[in-house]
Design a protein around this motif. Structure first.
Motif, PDB file in Angstrom:
ATOM      1  N   PHE A 194      15.721 -35.293 -43.738  1.00  0.00           N
ATOM      2  CA  PHE A 194      14.229 -35.667 -43.489  1.00  0.00           C
ATOM      3  C   PHE A 194      13.832 -36.958 -44.477  1.00  0.00           C
ATOM      4  O   PHE A 194      13.799 -36.679 -45.790  1.00  0.00           O
ATOM      5  CB  PHE A 194      13.320 -34.785 -43.354  1.00  0.00           C
ATOM      6  CG  PHE A 194      12.029 -34.891 -42.807  1.00  0.00           C
ATOM      7  CD1 PHE A 194      11.795 -35.426 -41.595  1.00  0.00           C
ATOM      8  CD2 PHE A 194      10.890 -34.014 -43.260  1.00  0.00           C
ATOM      9  CE1 PHE A 194      10.575 -35.492 -41.089  1.00  0.00           C
ATOM     10  CE2 PHE A 194       9.686 -34.222 -42.740  1.00  0.00           C
ATOM     11  CZ  PHE A 194       9.572 -34.858 -41.645  1.00  0.00           C
ATOM     12  N   THR A 229      13.162 -40.248 -38.336  1.00  0.00           N
ATOM     13  CA  THR A 229      12.899 -39.712 -39.632  1.00  0.00           C
ATOM     14  C   THR A 229      13.908 -38.558 -39.817  1.00  0.00           C
ATOM     15  O   THR A 229      13.983 -37.930 -41.055  1.00  0.00           O
ATOM     16  CB  THR A 229      11.585 -39.162 -39.806  1.00  0.00           C
ATOM     17  OG1 THR A 229      11.090 -38.352 -38.569  1.00  0.00           O
ATOM     18  CG2 THR A 229      10.634 -40.440 -39.876  1.00  0.00           C
ATOM     19  N   VAL A 230      14.357 -38.094 -38.554  1.00  0.00           N
ATOM     20  CA  VAL A 230      15.367 -36.760 -38.887  1.00  0.00           C
ATOM     21  C   VAL A 230      16.715 -37.137 -38.602  1.00  0.00           C
ATOM     22  O   VAL A 230      17.049 -37.521 -37.263  1.00  0.00           O
ATOM     23  CB  VAL A 230      14.818 -35.529 -38.007  1.00  0.00           C
ATOM     24  CG1 VAL A 230      15.861 -34.306 -38.037  1.00  0.00           C
ATOM     25  CG2 VAL A 230      13.460 -35.285 -38.196  1.00  0.00           C
ATOM     26  N   TRP A 284      16.353 -38.390 -34.602  1.00  0.00           N
ATOM     27  CA  TRP A 284      15.012 -38.352 -33.743  1.00  0.00           C
ATOM     28  C   TRP A 284      13.859 -38.315 -34.783  1.00  0.00           C
ATOM     29  O   TRP A 284      14.016 -38.440 -35.919  1.00  0.00           O
ATOM     30  CB  TRP A 284      15.116 -36.968 -32.976  1.00  0.00           C
ATOM     31  CG  TRP A 284      14.951 -35.767 -33.722  1.00  0.00           C
ATOM     32  CD1 TRP A 284      16.024 -35.201 -34.260  1.00  0.00           C
ATOM     33  CD2 TRP A 284      13.756 -34.950 -34.023  1.00  0.00           C
ATOM     34  NE1 TRP A 284      15.625 -33.903 -34.776  1.00  0.00           N
ATOM     35  CE2 TRP A 284      14.251 -33.780 -34.931  1.00  0.00           C
ATOM     36  CE3 TRP A 284      12.400 -35.087 -33.812  1.00  0.00           C
ATOM     37  CZ2 TRP A 284      13.235 -32.911 -35.217  1.00  0.00           C
ATOM     38  CZ3 TRP A 284      11.439 -34.089 -34.130  1.00  0.00           C
ATOM     39  CH2 TRP A 284      11.902 -32.933 -35.067  1.00  0.00           C
ATOM     40  N   GLY A 285      12.934 -38.272 -34.361  1.00  0.00           N
ATOM     41  CA  GLY A 285      11.611 -38.076 -35.145  1.00  0.00           C
ATOM     42  C   GLY A 285      10.757 -39.421 -35.286  1.00  0.00           C
ATOM     43  O   GLY A 285      10.155 -39.679 -36.406  1.00  0.00           O
ATOM     44  N   PHE A 331       5.937 -38.688 -37.174  1.00  0.00           N
ATOM     45  CA  PHE A 331       5.293 -38.180 -38.641  1.00  0.00           C
ATOM     46  C   PHE A 331       4.975 -39.540 -39.523  1.00  0.00           C
ATOM     47  O   PHE A 331       5.258 -40.737 -39.186  1.00  0.00           O
ATOM     48  CB  PHE A 331       6.695 -37.822 -39.592  1.00  0.00           C
ATOM     49  CG  PHE A 331       7.410 -36.566 -38.774  1.00  0.00           C
ATOM     50  CD1 PHE A 331       6.760 -35.325 -38.659  1.00  0.00           C
ATOM     51  CD2 PHE A 331       8.549 -36.805 -38.046  1.00  0.00           C
ATOM     52  CE1 PHE A 331       7.101 -34.232 -38.080  1.00  0.00           C
ATOM     53  CE2 PHE A 331       8.946 -35.580 -37.324  1.00  0.00           C
ATOM     54  CZ  PHE A 331       8.235 -34.301 -37.368  1.00  0.00           C
ATOM     55  N   PRO A 387       6.850 -37.633 -44.271  1.00  0.00           N
ATOM     56  CA  PRO A 387       7.738 -36.433 -44.320  1.00  0.00           C
ATOM     57  C   PRO A 387       7.846 -35.801 -45.509  1.00  0.00           C
ATOM     58  O   PRO A 387       7.875 -36.605 -46.876  1.00  0.00           O
ATOM     59  CB  PRO A 387       8.868 -37.196 -43.865  1.00  0.00           C
ATOM     60  CG  PRO A 387       8.603 -38.260 -43.111  1.00  0.00           C
ATOM     61  CD  PRO A 387       7.263 -38.927 -43.803  1.00  0.00           C
ATOM     62  N   ILE A 429       9.258 -28.185 -40.320  1.00  0.00           N
ATOM     63  CA  ILE A 429       8.852 -29.438 -40.840  1.00  0.00           C
ATOM     64  C   ILE A 429       7.551 -29.557 -41.561  1.00  0.00           C
ATOM     65  O   ILE A 429       6.506 -29.063 -40.946  1.00  0.00           O
ATOM     66  CB  ILE A 429       9.194 -30.619 -39.701  1.00  0.00           C
ATOM     67  CG1 ILE A 429      10.467 -30.564 -39.639  1.00  0.00           C
ATOM     68  CG2 ILE A 429       8.278 -31.918 -40.294  1.00  0.00           C
ATOM     69  CD1 ILE A 429      11.120 -31.640 -38.506  1.00  0.00           C
ATOM     70  N   ASP A 461       4.438 -32.372 -42.960  1.00  0.00           N
ATOM     71  CA  ASP A 461       4.349 -33.673 -43.212  1.00  0.00           C
ATOM     72  C   ASP A 461       2.983 -33.564 -44.123  1.00  0.00           C
ATOM     73  O   ASP A 461       1.941 -33.073 -43.706  1.00  0.00           O
ATOM     74  CB  ASP A 461       3.843 -34.406 -41.972  1.00  0.00           C
ATOM     75  CG  ASP A 461       3.522 -35.899 -42.248  1.00  0.00           C
ATOM     76  OD1 ASP A 461       2.611 -36.335 -42.914  1.00  0.00           O
ATOM     77  OD2 ASP A 461       4.194 -36.667 -41.513  1.00  0.00           O
ATOM     78  N   LEU A 503      11.338 -32.261 -28.790  1.00  0.00           N
ATOM     79  CA  LEU A 503      10.573 -33.460 -29.253  1.00  0.00           C
ATOM     80  C   LEU A 503       9.118 -32.952 -29.811  1.00  0.00           C
ATOM     81  O   LEU A 503       8.293 -33.802 -30.560  1.00  0.00           O
ATOM     82  CB  LEU A 503      10.775 -34.782 -28.725  1.00  0.00           C
ATOM     83  CG  LEU A 503      12.431 -35.304 -28.601  1.00  0.00           C
ATOM     84  CD1 LEU A 503      12.188 -36.573 -27.971  1.00  0.00           C
ATOM     85  CD2 LEU A 503      13.148 -35.307 -29.893  1.00  0.00           C
TER      86      LEU A 503
END
Length: 355
Positions: free
Chosen positions: A74, A104-105, A119-120, A124, A127, A140, A142, A156
């Motif tokens: 992440f 971000t992932v 994905w991500g 976010f 992170p 996760i 944030d 998602l």
């Protein structure tokens, strides 16, 4: 002659006993030595040239490993967590910039470190923590959004949301810069909340609040609980209590053991430094510290929590760590991963028998 004979027999008998004791003691020492050697924990050994290709990474704040033994990271492409990120009331200062537009992932190949999934994007803002449970759900946090999320495999949109978006607070429905999750095999959820509130929130599998750690009757004070890991076999939730420079493991209250009153296990040594994250393998904790002072090295720590002591210190060769932020042990126990900020990178360590 007949008078001296008993003394001779006695002397021989004593000599025999002494020899037996010496042999027995020597044998016991050998057994103890062998047992000590066999009982020593596996040692993390950095894998050279991993990842095999350079990854374009932002600050790598979280790492976890899925059921396929793939490391998942992440990170914060294009973003940095610094003194300008939040104001005095812990409100995020860059909402107008929108969410991070890049993925971000990232899921990596455990052999090569190559990105095999991502994905991500566009969700976010800053992170922080990543946990993967035994069902491959991703949990996760944030810190900018003041929220925690559960994402089911392949989805998602989150199936559970904790906290109010961009609204820091200390009430039941609010979080303030949450840092990390730990998920029990029972489905119970532990959430470290975090930079401002310095508390652990325990929820049932549906996301309903069950308990706050510490409660007002507990003799326990946390200062930035930065990482979490469960030792279910002894019913402990272990906390990287960063600013207190320790790992502390109060009762988790699993399996109907809520009523048991025992003090937390506490691991704290003069050179331990600020502990950033913890991960579990068997009954051992693997942890990483971070910058504390010029005289405390930045290293990985192998901890025996039941005996409340550090049993090994380790680091990569050629300069060691700079600012490690997260650690995760592979479910099969063969390796572990350390995420680092500045430089932004991911380390792989094989867990090998001690020499």
């Amino acid at each position: 002659m007949n008078v001296k004979q008993p003394y001779v027999v006695t002397a021989i008998a004593i000599s025999f006993v002494v020899i037996v004791i010496i042999i027995s003691t020597s044998s016991n020492r050998e057994v103890a030595s062998e047992t000590t050697s066999d009982d020593r924990p596996d040692v993390p050994k950095a894998v050279s040239n991993w990842p095999q290709e350079e990854l374009r990474l932002g600050q790598v704040s979280g790492v976890a490993v899925n059921s396929a033994s793939q490391p998942v990271i992440f990170h914060r492409p294009g973003r940095s967590f610094d003194q300008y990120t939040f104001n005095a009331s812990s409100h995020y200062q860059h909402i107008a910039d929108g969410p991070i537009t890049e993925p971000t992932v990232l899921t990596l190949d455990p052999r090569t470190g190559k990105v095999v999934g991502k994905w991500g994007a566009n969700f976010f803002y800053m992170p922080h923590g990543l946990t993967i449970d035994k069902h491959d759900n991703m949990w996760i946090t944030d810190v900018a959004m003041h929220q925690g999320f559960k994402f089911k495999p392949g989805e998602l949109e989150p199936s559970l949301v904790f906290g109010e978006k961009f609204q820091p607070g200390s009430f039941e429905k609010n979080l303030c810069m949450p840092t990390s999750f730990a998920i029990a095999s029972t489905g119970e959820i532990f959430l470290a909340d975090g930079y401002c509130n310095s508390r652990i929130l325990k929820f049932n599998a549906a996301g309903q609040l069950m308990k706050v750690i510490p409660n007002k009757h507990e003799f326990l004070s946390l200062q930035i609980p930065h990482g979490l890991a469960l030792l279910e076999s002894i019913d402990r939730i272990c906390i990287a209590d960063r600013e207190n420079m320790r790992v502390v493991c109060p009762r988790a209250g699993l399996y109907g053991l809520q009523g048991r009153k025992e003090p937390p296990l506490t691991i704290q040594e003069p050179d331990m430094g600020k502990v950033y994250d913890v991960s579990v393998r068997g009954n051992l904790i693997y942890a990483i510290n971070g910058p504390t002072s010029g005289v405390i090295p930045i290293v990985g720590l192998t901890i025996d929590p039941q005996n409340e002591k550090i049993i090994d210190r380790w680091s990569p060769p050629d300069g060691g760590f700079n600012l490690p932020h997260a650690i995760a042990v592979c479910p099969n126990g063969s390796s572990l991963y350390v995420a680092e900020i500045n430089p932004n990178k991911i380390w792989k360590f094989e867990l090998v028998p001690p020499k």
